[in-house]
Design a protein around this motif. Structure first.
Motif, mmCIF file in Angstrom:
data_model
loop_
_atom_site.group_PDB
_atom_site.id
_atom_site.type_symbol
_atom_site.label_atom_id
_atom_site.label_comp_id
_atom_site.label_asym_id
_atom_site.label_seq_id
_atom_site.Cartn_x
_atom_site.Cartn_y
_atom_site.Cartn_z
ATOM 1 N N GLY A 150 29.440 -38.675 -41.770
ATOM 2 C CA GLY A 150 30.208 -37.643 -41.094
ATOM 3 C C GLY A 150 31.094 -38.147 -39.977
ATOM 4 N N PRO A 151 31.313 -37.266 -38.979
ATOM 5 C CA PRO A 151 30.568 -36.043 -38.675
ATOM 6 C C PRO A 151 30.823 -34.880 -39.639
ATOM 7 C CG PRO A 151 32.423 -36.268 -37.177
ATOM 8 C CD PRO A 151 32.381 -37.517 -37.987
ATOM 9 N N GLY A 152 31.839 -34.940 -40.478
ATOM 10 C CA GLY A 152 32.053 -33.894 -41.480
ATOM 11 C C GLY A 152 31.480 -34.356 -42.815
ATOM 12 N N ASP A 153 32.170 -34.026 -43.909
ATOM 13 C CA ASP A 153 31.660 -34.483 -45.205
ATOM 14 C C ASP A 153 32.443 -35.704 -45.688
ATOM 15 O OD1 ASP A 153 29.860 -34.175 -47.481
ATOM 16 O OD2 ASP A 153 31.745 -34.015 -48.570
ATOM 17 N N THR A 177 26.305 -37.030 -48.043
ATOM 18 C CA THR A 177 27.267 -35.982 -48.419
ATOM 19 C C THR A 177 26.557 -34.646 -48.615
ATOM 20 O OG1 THR A 177 28.917 -35.277 -50.077
ATOM 21 C CG2 THR A 177 27.099 -36.609 -50.882
ATOM 22 N N ASN A 178 27.337 -33.580 -48.507
ATOM 23 C CA ASN A 178 26.768 -32.267 -48.845
ATOM 24 C C ASN A 178 26.775 -32.068 -50.365
ATOM 25 O OD1 ASN A 178 29.362 -31.299 -49.687
ATOM 26 N ND2 ASN A 178 29.850 -30.699 -47.588
ATOM 27 N N GLY A 179 27.473 -32.923 -51.097
ATOM 28 C CA GLY A 179 27.394 -32.918 -52.559
ATOM 29 C C GLY A 179 28.348 -31.969 -53.264
ATOM 30 N N ARG A 227 36.556 -33.943 -41.395
ATOM 31 C CA ARG A 227 36.598 -32.607 -42.017
ATOM 32 C C ARG A 227 35.363 -32.304 -42.834
ATOM 33 N NH1 ARG A 227 40.651 -32.159 -45.982
ATOM 34 N NH2 ARG A 227 41.491 -34.243 -45.702
ATOM 35 N N CYS A 228 35.084 -31.014 -43.020
ATOM 36 C CA CYS A 228 34.042 -30.626 -43.956
ATOM 37 C C CYS A 228 34.592 -29.542 -44.878
ATOM 38 C CB CYS A 228 32.796 -30.129 -43.230
ATOM 39 S SG CYS A 228 31.415 -29.974 -44.402
ATOM 40 N N ASN A 229 33.960 -29.404 -46.035
ATOM 41 C CA ASN A 229 34.438 -28.444 -47.032
ATOM 42 C C ASN A 229 33.437 -27.314 -47.293
ATOM 43 O OD1 ASN A 229 32.611 -30.130 -48.172
ATOM 44 N ND2 ASN A 229 34.026 -31.098 -49.608
ATOM 45 N N ILE A 230 32.380 -27.264 -46.493
ATOM 46 C CA ILE A 230 31.471 -26.110 -46.573
ATOM 47 C C ILE A 230 31.139 -25.686 -45.141
ATOM 48 C CG2 ILE A 230 30.483 -27.041 -48.717
ATOM 49 C CD1 ILE A 230 27.836 -27.483 -47.297
ATOM 50 N N GLN A 231 30.560 -24.514 -44.986
ATOM 51 C CA GLN A 231 30.132 -24.100 -43.648
ATOM 52 C C GLN A 231 28.644 -23.767 -43.663
ATOM 53 O OE1 GLN A 231 31.805 -24.026 -40.457
ATOM 54 N NE2 GLN A 231 29.596 -24.001 -40.064
ATOM 55 N N CYS A 232 27.858 -24.651 -43.057
ATOM 56 C CA CYS A 232 26.427 -24.381 -42.903
ATOM 57 C C CYS A 232 26.245 -23.558 -41.630
ATOM 58 C CB CYS A 232 25.653 -25.677 -42.771
ATOM 59 S SG CYS A 232 25.854 -26.760 -44.193
ATOM 60 N N ASN A 233 25.361 -22.583 -41.689
ATOM 61 C CA ASN A 233 25.223 -21.664 -40.561
ATOM 62 C C ASN A 233 24.557 -22.274 -39.329
ATOM 63 O OD1 ASN A 233 26.512 -19.545 -41.822
ATOM 64 N ND2 ASN A 233 24.633 -18.802 -42.799
ATOM 65 N N PHE A 234 24.071 -23.519 -39.467
ATOM 66 C CA PHE A 234 23.443 -24.182 -38.314
ATOM 67 C C PHE A 234 24.329 -25.276 -37.732
ATOM 68 C CE2 PHE A 234 21.857 -26.086 -42.275
ATOM 69 C CZ PHE A 234 22.406 -27.347 -42.148
ATOM 70 N N CYS A 235 25.511 -25.498 -38.321
ATOM 71 C CA CYS A 235 26.277 -26.706 -37.972
ATOM 72 C C CYS A 235 27.231 -26.476 -36.811
ATOM 73 C CB CYS A 235 27.067 -27.188 -39.181
ATOM 74 S SG CYS A 235 28.073 -28.640 -38.820
ATOM 75 N N ASP A 236 27.160 -27.369 -35.842
ATOM 76 C CA ASP A 236 28.051 -27.313 -34.691
ATOM 77 C C ASP A 236 28.528 -28.743 -34.418
ATOM 78 O OD1 ASP A 236 29.389 -26.550 -32.451
ATOM 79 O OD2 ASP A 236 27.615 -26.428 -31.171
ATOM 80 N N ARG A 237 29.624 -29.146 -35.093
ATOM 81 C CA ARG A 237 30.094 -30.528 -34.932
ATOM 82 C C ARG A 237 30.767 -30.671 -33.579
ATOM 83 N NH1 ARG A 237 31.373 -29.247 -39.857
ATOM 84 N NH2 ARG A 237 33.643 -29.324 -39.804
ATOM 85 N N LYS A 238 30.502 -31.801 -32.924
ATOM 86 C CA LYS A 238 31.031 -32.001 -31.575
ATOM 87 C C LYS A 238 31.484 -33.442 -31.385
ATOM 88 C CE LYS A 238 30.553 -28.205 -29.157
ATOM 89 N NZ LYS A 238 29.260 -27.629 -28.823
#
Ligand code: SF4
Ligand code: SF4
Length: 280
Positions: free
Chosen positions: A80-83, A110-112, A28-39
């Motif tokens: 990752g793949p998330g945070d 981490t995204n911090g 999982r991740c808790n932010i959304q970066c506009n370039f991120c495409d987890r696969k």
């Protein structure tokens, strides 16, 4: 006891032929970066991609097998793949590693967003090296890169989200650095957005306690798929500017979240995961 990260970690300028394993336990991740495409796949070579997601216990079994195939591994990392702080899986995995393989460096990315409030847990579990991705230190720039965050169950967008993220990143870096953790900061270089801002990021994170800086050129995907990938000249220029303030790491391979081996030299992930890939 502080360990010699510079000697043992391939991303902090170690001796040649030291390896690392990334254990993909954090989906999982808790932010959304506009370039991120987890696969989830076994063919793309880039961050945010893994062939499977492991439970902490499974990660230890994989680590043991990896050490047999690649005894040069000195670093057990989670990227990752998330945070890594969006769930407890990373901390649980590091607790197990600390008991079963105490000689390995414990490394985390981490995204911090939650670094400020979870720093003590990381200090207690003995994280030797930490990478924090800081893509801007000015909210009006960061809000163009991160479209929103989920903070304590609330979705927040815009300047408020960017301010919170920057604050928690910098306060978290200060706490971890004060405890003796080696801190690397990654910045995704996006020509159209943060190219002129790199100097300011480098200066600010160095002042907060980071010792190494890694500029990663954008891989244009998701909402940023129309942007251009920075060229060698852009990357060199950004590194030169950042280098006025902080040591710059120049050999990033933009590894997958399940990378195993010696970066840029030996990749044993295929051999390790053969027949074990689980898509959940
Ligand atoms: Fe993707 Fe990492 Fe950004 Fe989360 S923090 S959205 S995993 S790039
Ligand atoms: Fe090192 Fe880059 Fe791979 Fe991270 S992604 S382990 S910084 S080479």
């Amino acid at each position: 006891m502080e360990r010699d990260v510079k000697k043992l970690h391939p991303c902090f300028g170690s001796l040649p032929n030291t390896g690392r394993i990334h254990l993909p336990v954090c989906q999982r991740c808790n932010i959304q970066c506009n370039f991120c495409d987890r696969k989830i796949n076994d063919y793309e070579k880039r961050p945010g991609v893994t062939a499977s997601i492991l439970e902490p216990g499974e990660a230890i079994a994989i680590l043991e097998e990896a050490l047999k195939i690649c005894p040069e591994i000195t670093v057990a990392g989670i990227a990752g793949p998330g945070d890594t702080l969006a769930s407890d899986h990373a901390v649980e995995t590091f607790k197990l590693i600390k008991n079963t393989h105490p000689h390995l460096l414990r490394c985390m990315s981490t995204n911090g967003l939650l670094l400020n409030e979870r720093a003590q847990e990381l200090i207690d579990v003995g994280i030797d090296s930490l990478t924090v991705t800081v893509n801007a230190v000015a909210p009006e720039i960061l809000e163009k890169i991160v479209s929103g965050i989920v903070y304590h169950g609330t979705y927040i967008r815009g300047t408020k989200a960017a301010e919170l993220l920057i604050f928690n990143q910098l306060e978290g870096i200060k706490k971890m650095a004060a405890a003796g953790t080696a801190i690397k900061v990654n910045t995704v270089l996006i020509n159209e957005i943060n190219k002129e801002h790199i100097k300011e990021v480098a200066r600010t994170v160095k002042a907060a306690g980071a010792s190494m800086y890694n500029i990663i050129p954008l891989i244009p995907q998701y909402k940023f798929r129309h942007l251009k990938e920075p060229g060698c000249g852009d990357i060199d220029g950004a590194r030169r500017e950042a280098g006025e303030y902080i040591d710059v790491f120049r050999h990033c391979q933009r590894c997958r979240a399940d990378a195993v081996g010696i970066p840029g030299v030996l990749d044993v992930a295929g051999q390790l995961y053969k027949g074990k890939i689980k898509i959940r």
